[in-house]
Design an enzyme around this catalytic site. Structure first.
Site, PDB file in Angstrom:
ATOM      1  N   ALA A  59       1.103  -1.238   0.294  1.00  0.00           N
ATOM      2  CA  ALA A  59      -0.121   0.086  -0.526  1.00  0.00           C
ATOM      3  C   ALA A  59       1.220   1.507   0.427  1.00  0.00           C
ATOM      4  CB  ALA A  59      -1.117  -0.281   0.948  1.00  0.00           C
ATOM      5  N   GLY A  95       0.752  -4.971   0.925  1.00  0.00           N
ATOM      6  CA  GLY A  95      -0.633  -5.002   0.131  1.00  0.00           C
ATOM      7  C   GLY A  95      -0.141  -5.105  -1.489  1.00  0.00           C
ATOM      8  N   GLU A 150      -1.153  -8.678  -0.179  1.00  0.00           N
ATOM      9  CA  GLU A 150      -2.241  -9.492  -0.037  1.00  0.00           C
ATOM     10  C   GLU A 150      -3.392  -9.089  -1.445  1.00  0.00           C
ATOM     11  OE1 GLU A 150      -2.300  -6.544   2.566  1.00  0.00           O
ATOM     12  OE2 GLU A 150      -3.001  -7.224   4.167  1.00  0.00           O
TER      13      GLU A 150
HETATM   14  N1  CAA Z   1       4.801   3.444  -1.175  1.00  0.00           N
HETATM   15  C1  CAA Z   1       5.486   4.303  -1.661  1.00  0.00           C
HETATM   16  N2  CAA Z   1       6.124   4.193  -2.306  1.00  0.00           N
HETATM   17  C2  CAA Z   1       6.997   3.321  -2.665  1.00  0.00           C
HETATM   18  C3  CAA Z   1       6.806   1.787  -1.590  1.00  0.00           C
HETATM   19  C4  CAA Z   1       5.544   1.881  -1.005  1.00  0.00           C
HETATM   20  N3  CAA Z   1       5.024   1.198  -0.634  1.00  0.00           N
HETATM   21  N4  CAA Z   1       7.227   1.091  -2.003  1.00  0.00           N
HETATM   22  C5  CAA Z   1       8.274   1.515  -2.786  1.00  0.00           C
HETATM   23  N5  CAA Z   1       8.085   3.179  -3.164  1.00  0.00           N
HETATM   24  C6  CAA Z   1       8.700   3.980  -3.857  1.00  0.00           C
HETATM   25  C7  CAA Z   1       9.646   4.798  -3.284  1.00  0.00           C
HETATM   26  O1  CAA Z   1       9.210   5.957  -2.184  1.00  0.00           O
HETATM   27  C8  CAA Z   1      11.230   5.110  -4.270  1.00  0.00           C
HETATM   28  O2  CAA Z   1      10.185   6.332  -5.328  1.00  0.00           O
HETATM   29  P1  CAA Z   1      10.899   7.960  -5.375  1.00  0.00           P
HETATM   30  O3  CAA Z   1      12.080   7.513  -6.129  1.00  0.00           O
HETATM   31  O4  CAA Z   1       9.934   8.881  -4.470  1.00  0.00           O
HETATM   32  O5  CAA Z   1      11.638   7.103  -3.561  1.00  0.00           O
HETATM   33  C9  CAA Z   1      10.091   4.012  -5.709  1.00  0.00           C
HETATM   34  O6  CAA Z   1       9.231   3.210  -4.968  1.00  0.00           O
HETATM   35  C10 CAA Z   1      11.290   2.823  -5.919  1.00  0.00           C
HETATM   36  O7  CAA Z   1      11.592   3.182  -4.307  1.00  0.00           O
HETATM   37  P2  CAA Z   1      13.024   2.596  -3.253  1.00  0.00           P
HETATM   38  O8  CAA Z   1      13.620   3.270  -4.224  1.00  0.00           O
HETATM   39  O9  CAA Z   1      12.514   2.520  -2.482  1.00  0.00           O
HETATM   40  O10 CAA Z   1      13.272   0.864  -4.285  1.00  0.00           O
HETATM   41  P3  CAA Z   1      14.648  -0.249  -4.071  1.00  0.00           P
HETATM   42  O11 CAA Z   1      14.716  -1.456  -4.764  1.00  0.00           O
HETATM   43  O12 CAA Z   1      15.647   0.799  -3.012  1.00  0.00           O
HETATM   44  O13 CAA Z   1      13.660  -0.962  -2.484  1.00  0.00           O
HETATM   45  C11 CAA Z   1      11.331  -2.012  -1.842  1.00  0.00           C
HETATM   46  C12 CAA Z   1      12.365  -1.778  -2.894  1.00  0.00           C
HETATM   47  C13 CAA Z   1      12.934  -3.034  -1.006  1.00  0.00           C
HETATM   48  C14 CAA Z   1      10.106  -2.711  -1.792  1.00  0.00           C
HETATM   49  C15 CAA Z   1      11.373  -0.818  -0.851  1.00  0.00           C
HETATM   50  O14 CAA Z   1      10.902   0.283  -1.703  1.00  0.00           O
HETATM   51  C16 CAA Z   1      10.620  -0.848  -0.086  1.00  0.00           C
HETATM   52  O15 CAA Z   1      10.553  -0.949   1.111  1.00  0.00           O
HETATM   53  N6  CAA Z   1       9.278  -0.209   0.254  1.00  0.00           N
HETATM   54  C17 CAA Z   1       7.916  -0.443   0.914  1.00  0.00           C
HETATM   55  C18 CAA Z   1       7.954  -1.920   0.876  1.00  0.00           C
HETATM   56  C19 CAA Z   1       6.816  -1.926   1.835  1.00  0.00           C
HETATM   57  O16 CAA Z   1       7.126  -1.439   3.355  1.00  0.00           O
HETATM   58  N7  CAA Z   1       4.839  -2.065   1.771  1.00  0.00           N
HETATM   59  C20 CAA Z   1       3.805  -2.367   2.868  1.00  0.00           C
HETATM   60  C21 CAA Z   1       3.641  -1.090   3.251  1.00  0.00           C
HETATM   61  S1  CAA Z   1       2.260  -1.333   4.357  1.00  0.00           S
HETATM   62  C22 CAA Z   1       1.093  -2.202   3.602  1.00  0.00           C
HETATM   63  O17 CAA Z   1       0.566  -3.333   2.659  1.00  0.00           O
HETATM   64  C23 CAA Z   1       0.257  -2.074   4.419  1.00  0.00           C
HETATM   65  C24 CAA Z   1      -1.363  -2.462   4.379  1.00  0.00           C
HETATM   66  O18 CAA Z   1      -1.464  -3.817   4.615  1.00  0.00           O
HETATM   67  C25 CAA Z   1      -2.663  -2.622   3.617  1.00  0.00           C
END
Ligand code: CAA
Length: 260
Positions: free
Chosen positions: A66, A111, A114
């Site tokens: 998400a 998400g 999910e």
């Molecule tokens: N939401 C918003 N933006 C996201 C995102 C997310 N879940 N995941 C990645 N992005 C964005 C990053 O912010 C980045 O944007 P900018 O270039 O503007 O900074 C872009 O996508 C590329 O991401 P990274 O630079 O972080 O890429 P990476 O290769 O270094 O890392 C990753 C990849 C490990 C997947 C890392 O992006 C990450 O940890 N993402 C978040 C994963 C996460 O925590 N997901 C769970 C969300 S909570 C949820 O889903 C709740 C639910 O159950 C409903």
């Protein structure tokens, strides 16, 4: 409806629905969820859409969760509404008659996992990484993950994945029964399309009712589930597909199903 974040392509009844927000690793914000809900509704009532494959745009991610940037500012009430909105999409996939296959081509986190779990089954590429990092953000899964994962693989492995926030490889997800098969990245979509085409060629009423019996039966006692299965089995004998399928077997020819 025009979709800003989805690509939809139909090739002979096999619909590939691509979440197309690669600049944010296809993260699910409210707009994407609205579009997904609406696309699934349209496809459910489109007789030309026989099987759906969901995948993510770009090289890196299926869906990285998400949208954290949107969630960062939410109140408790808004967080609750956002979870319910995501759950509507997952439930829509479970309730729709059309089979839905997830082709997990990269990160499937939070998400995103999910969304994959909401599909009828999952194929993954060797590059896929799956996990629930929510606890690292001070929250928990909210789009059905606690329910769908625990039902799929049992509570102990679900607990480990959700409590640690760790990512697992596609191979481990295969061993745990989260994904059905793992393919090389360049093969994944073709393999998903091959399976989708095989499903599109059988009696889709039988598939739809089997999906209904499996999904709903899991929430029933075994005896109620058996009763429900027998009722749906009986209903199929009122269809042209049943007459055609059985006549074709007897005549030693290929059945031509119409979904009627
Ligand atoms: N939401 C918003 N933006 C996201 C995102 C997310 N879940 N995941 C990645 N992005 C964005 C990053 O912010 C980045 O944007 P900018 O270039 O503007 O900074 C872009 O996508 C590329 O991401 P990274 O630079 O972080 O890429 P990476 O290769 O270094 O890392 C990753 C990849 C490990 C997947 C890392 O992006 C990450 O940890 N993402 C978040 C994963 C996460 O925590 N997901 C769970 C969300 S909570 C949820 O889903 C709740 C639910 O159950 C409903």
């Amino acid at each position: 409806m025009e979709f800003k974040n989805l690509l939809i392509e139909n090739a002979e009844g096999v619909v590939t629905l691509t979440i197309n927000r690669p600049q944010a690793l296809n993260a699910l914000n409210s707009e994407v969820l609205t579009e997904l809900g609406s696309a699934l509704y349209q496809l459910e009532y489109d007789p030309g859409a026989k099987v759906i494959i969901i995948t993510g745009a770009g090289e890196k991610a299926f869906v990285a969760g998400a949208d954290i940037k949107e969630m960062a500012e939410m109140s408790s009430y808004e967080g609750h509404r956002f979870a319910v909105k995501g759950q509507h999409v997952m439930m829509a996939m479970e309730k729709m008659k059309t089979p839905v296959i997830a082709a997990v081509n990269g990160f499937a986190l939070g998400g995103g996992l999910e969304l994959a779990l909401g599909c009828d089954f999952i194929y993954a590429s060797t590059k896929a990484r799956l996990g629930f990092p929510e606890v690292t953000l001070g929250i928990m899964p909210g789009f059905g993950g606690t329910q769908n994962l625990a039902r799929l693989i049992g509570p102990n492995r679900a607990n480990e994945l959700i409590f640690t926030g760790r990512m697992i490889t596609a191979e481990k997800a295969l061993a745990w029964g989260i994904v059905n098969e793992v393919f090389a990245p360049e093969e994944l979509l073709d393999k998903a399309k091959e399976t989708a085409a095989a499903i599109a060629g059988v009696g889709l009423l039988g598939v739809a009712y089997a999906k209904d019996a499996i999904a709903n039966g899991l929430n029933m006692t075994k005896e109620d589930g058996f009763r429900y299965e027998a009722s749906l089995f009986g209903v199929l004998f009122a269809t042209e597909d049943q007459k055609e399928g059985m006549a074709a077997f007897v005549d030693k020819r290929k059945a031509v199903f119409t979904g009627k």
